[in-house]
Design an enzyme around this catalytic site. Structure first.
Site, PDB file in Angstrom:
ATOM      1  N   ASN A  52     -26.799  60.484  18.096  1.00  0.00           N
ATOM      2  CA  ASN A  52     -26.663  59.159  18.718  1.00  0.00           C
ATOM      3  C   ASN A  52     -25.567  58.338  18.049  1.00  0.00           C
ATOM      4  O   ASN A  52     -25.305  57.200  18.446  1.00  0.00           O
ATOM      5  CB  ASN A  52     -28.003  58.390  18.674  1.00  0.00           C
ATOM      6  CG  ASN A  52     -28.419  58.021  17.267  1.00  0.00           C
ATOM      7  OD1 ASN A  52     -27.760  58.385  16.298  1.00  0.00           O
ATOM      8  ND2 ASN A  52     -29.527  57.296  17.146  1.00  0.00           N
ATOM      9  N   THR A  55     -25.705  56.730  12.501  1.00  0.00           N
ATOM     10  CA  THR A  55     -25.103  56.904  11.171  1.00  0.00           C
ATOM     11  C   THR A  55     -24.181  58.128  11.152  1.00  0.00           C
ATOM     12  O   THR A  55     -23.360  58.255  10.255  1.00  0.00           O
ATOM     13  CB  THR A  55     -26.173  57.055  10.068  1.00  0.00           C
ATOM     14  OG1 THR A  55     -27.061  58.112  10.441  1.00  0.00           O
ATOM     15  CG2 THR A  55     -26.952  55.772   9.873  1.00  0.00           C
ATOM     16  N   THR A 112     -37.676  57.614  15.803  1.00  0.00           N
ATOM     17  CA  THR A 112     -36.811  58.799  15.632  1.00  0.00           C
ATOM     18  C   THR A 112     -37.615  59.922  14.993  1.00  0.00           C
ATOM     19  O   THR A 112     -37.550  61.084  15.424  1.00  0.00           O
ATOM     20  CB  THR A 112     -35.597  58.451  14.741  1.00  0.00           C
ATOM     21  OG1 THR A 112     -34.870  57.397  15.373  1.00  0.00           O
ATOM     22  CG2 THR A 112     -34.694  59.649  14.534  1.00  0.00           C
ATOM     23  N   TYR A 165     -39.750  55.081   7.216  1.00  0.00           N
ATOM     24  CA  TYR A 165     -39.146  56.402   6.974  1.00  0.00           C
ATOM     25  C   TYR A 165     -40.190  57.353   6.371  1.00  0.00           C
ATOM     26  O   TYR A 165     -40.416  58.447   6.891  1.00  0.00           O
ATOM     27  CB  TYR A 165     -37.957  56.220   6.031  1.00  0.00           C
ATOM     28  CG  TYR A 165     -37.147  57.472   5.764  1.00  0.00           C
ATOM     29  CD1 TYR A 165     -36.270  57.979   6.721  1.00  0.00           C
ATOM     30  CD2 TYR A 165     -37.241  58.126   4.536  1.00  0.00           C
ATOM     31  CE1 TYR A 165     -35.509  59.115   6.464  1.00  0.00           C
ATOM     32  CE2 TYR A 165     -36.476  59.253   4.266  1.00  0.00           C
ATOM     33  CZ  TYR A 165     -35.617  59.749   5.233  1.00  0.00           C
ATOM     34  OH  TYR A 165     -34.861  60.870   4.967  1.00  0.00           O
ATOM     35  N   ARG A 205     -26.350  54.653  -0.208  1.00  0.00           N
ATOM     36  CA  ARG A 205     -27.093  55.361  -1.249  1.00  0.00           C
ATOM     37  C   ARG A 205     -26.304  55.359  -2.554  1.00  0.00           C
ATOM     38  O   ARG A 205     -25.123  55.041  -2.594  1.00  0.00           O
ATOM     39  CB  ARG A 205     -27.425  56.784  -0.796  1.00  0.00           C
ATOM     40  CG  ARG A 205     -28.668  56.812   0.045  1.00  0.00           C
ATOM     41  CD  ARG A 205     -28.967  58.171   0.601  1.00  0.00           C
ATOM     42  NE  ARG A 205     -28.037  58.516   1.665  1.00  0.00           N
ATOM     43  CZ  ARG A 205     -28.145  59.604   2.433  1.00  0.00           C
ATOM     44  NH1 ARG A 205     -29.129  60.441   2.235  1.00  0.00           N
ATOM     45  NH2 ARG A 205     -27.276  59.843   3.398  1.00  0.00           N
TER      46      ARG A 205
HETATM   47  N1  UDP Z   1     -29.433  52.448  -6.503  1.00  0.00           N
HETATM   48  C1  UDP Z   1     -28.694  51.674  -7.398  1.00  0.00           C
HETATM   49  N2  UDP Z   1     -27.543  51.102  -6.960  1.00  0.00           N
HETATM   50  C2  UDP Z   1     -27.070  51.283  -5.687  1.00  0.00           C
HETATM   51  C3  UDP Z   1     -27.818  52.073  -4.786  1.00  0.00           C
HETATM   52  C4  UDP Z   1     -28.996  52.631  -5.224  1.00  0.00           C
HETATM   53  O1  UDP Z   1     -29.076  51.507  -8.572  1.00  0.00           O
HETATM   54  O2  UDP Z   1     -25.994  50.741  -5.388  1.00  0.00           O
HETATM   55  C5  UDP Z   1     -30.673  53.087  -6.985  1.00  0.00           C
HETATM   56  C6  UDP Z   1     -31.877  52.862  -6.096  1.00  0.00           C
HETATM   57  O3  UDP Z   1     -32.552  51.674  -6.426  1.00  0.00           O
HETATM   58  C7  UDP Z   1     -32.708  54.114  -6.418  1.00  0.00           C
HETATM   59  C8  UDP Z   1     -31.657  55.177  -6.710  1.00  0.00           C
HETATM   60  O4  UDP Z   1     -30.463  54.475  -6.999  1.00  0.00           O
HETATM   61  O5  UDP Z   1     -33.475  53.910  -7.579  1.00  0.00           O
HETATM   62  C9  UDP Z   1     -31.422  56.109  -5.528  1.00  0.00           C
HETATM   63  O6  UDP Z   1     -31.235  55.312  -4.396  1.00  0.00           O
HETATM   64  P1  UDP Z   1     -30.722  55.875  -3.011  1.00  0.00           P
HETATM   65  O7  UDP Z   1     -30.561  54.694  -2.114  1.00  0.00           O
HETATM   66  O8  UDP Z   1     -29.561  56.758  -3.231  1.00  0.00           O
HETATM   67  O9  UDP Z   1     -31.867  56.812  -2.448  1.00  0.00           O
HETATM   68  P2  UDP Z   1     -33.440  56.937  -2.644  1.00  0.00           P
HETATM   69  O10 UDP Z   1     -33.595  58.095  -3.553  1.00  0.00           O
HETATM   70  O11 UDP Z   1     -34.000  55.682  -3.258  1.00  0.00           O
HETATM   71  O12 UDP Z   1     -33.937  57.161  -1.272  1.00  0.00           O
END
Ligand code: UDP
Length: 339
Positions: A52, A55, A112, A165, A205
């Site tokens: 779609n 992302t 989804t 999710y 992420r």
């Molecule tokens: N995180 C961070 N700074 C960022 C983005 C993410 O410190 O700019 C941290 C987030 O809080 C988590 C970890 O990195 O503890 C992994 O986050 P991500 O969003 O990659 O995926 P998740 O494993 O949480 O789904």
């Protein structure tokens, strides 16, 4: 969004060999999905990619478009998937996977997972196609044990911003289990944090954020004190595991991830060292329900699939940094060349 009523054979007409499989990849224009499509095509299969483009990005599969055995359909799997003709495999990789992205429209994320998975399971079952569902380490929530084995039932908050999710994926696994009991040929991969080329700079992420911030000189944003852990799997390793799982007879969920654990602080330091960046490190509030630790127990994948990741974080990061360098700075470089 249009219903996809065209026969598979109209989309990818010619069979390169008698062993070519007719394969539908939902989410095929996404980060992981595009790597999977590439590998399937390289193996001589016929691939229809459904996306779609929420992302997913057409740019991720632009290099595959000239291949007559590949076709892209824009379709949202929350609507029924109507694709005529025989099919051998259905892969469901369709869902935003980054917390800021999947929280943007939580009801859509939930649908989804649930409606989308049901539609694809119905399609696979009606064609007697094998089905693989891309589940997630998020089914373990904020885990109270480490590493997390498939037998661990998880600690998920159903009343929080990650639930759309986490609970969506858990419910979709239940659908896979029940369709499996009805005779569907189902595989379930629980995918842990994955990174690599073709992540979007806007993904949100941690790996993409830190690399983009380091390359552009912006502050590196560590959420909380950075002592939380993740285990980062390079995308090529993950796709190798997914392919092995799909070709296996393993019907129970299988963890796919890299068992080497890092703190978020470690990751920030490594990215700064590898990019030579002078970005400052700043701390931001830890998002609600952010898991404290995450590390897969991959014993099942090792024993049943003969799989384990091969790419160390530094090697994978080097490829990822090169990808973001070219994506972020390509227009400027092209402009300089043209002038
Ligand atoms: N995180 C961070 N700074 C960022 C983005 C993410 O410190 O700019 C941290 C987030 O809080 C988590 C970890 O990195 O503890 C992994 O986050 P991500 O969003 O990659 O995926 P998740 O494993 O949480 O789904």
């Amino acid at each position: 969004m249009s219903r996809t009523a065209r026969p598979f054979a109209d989309l990818v007409p010619s069979a390169p060999s008698g062993t070519a499989r007719r394969i539908l990849v939902a989410g095929g224009a996404g980060f992981v999905g595009s790597h999977l499509c590439e590998r399937l095509l390289a193996a001589g299969h016929l691939v229809v990619c459904l996306d779609n483009l929420q992302t997913g990005r057409l740019g991720n599969v632009a290099h595959l478009m000239r291949d007559p055995h590949f076709s892209v359909l824009r379709h949202d799997i929350i609507e029924p998937v109507v694709l005529d003709g025989p099919l051998d495999e259905v892969w469901n990789l369709a869902c935003a996977a980054s917390p800021p992205q999947y929280q943007r429209d939580p009801i859509h994320t939930f649908r989804t997972c649930i409606d989308g998975t049901r539609h694809l399971l119905d399609l696979a079952r009606s064609r007697e196609a094998r089905f693989l569902f891309a589940s997630t380490s998020e089914v373990y929530g904020d885990p109270e044990q480490s590493p997390q084995a498939e037998s661990y039932r998880g600690a998920v908050n159903v009343w929080g911003p990650r639930a759309c999710y986490d609970e969506g994926k858990r419910a979709a696994e239940t659908l896979c289990y029940e369709y499996g009991r009805l005779g569907a040929d189902v595989r379930v991969a629980r995918i842990f944090n994955t990174y690599g080329p073709r992540m979007s700079p806007e993904d949100g992420r941690v790996v993409s954020n830190f690399v983009v911030q380091a390359l552009t000189g912006e502050d590196i944003t560590i959420y909380g004190d950075g002592s939380q852990t993740r285990s980062f799997c390079y995308v090529d390793d993950l796709v190798d595991g997914l392919l092995r799982l799909m070709r296996s007879e393993v019907r129970d969920p299988v963890n796919l991830g890299n068992p080497v654990e890092f703190t978020v602080r470690d990751l920030a330091r490594l990215v700064l060292d590898m990019t030579g960046s002078t970005s400052r490190v700043v701390h931001r509030a830890l998002p609600q329900d952010d898991p404290r630790q995450r590390r897969p127990d991959i014993s099942r994948a090792m024993q049943a699939l003969g799989w384990e990741p091969k790419v160390p974080l530094a090697a994978g990061l080097s490829q990822t940094i090169a990808h973001f360098r070219s994506e972020l700075f390509r227009p400027a470089a092209a402009a300089v060349q043209a002038s």
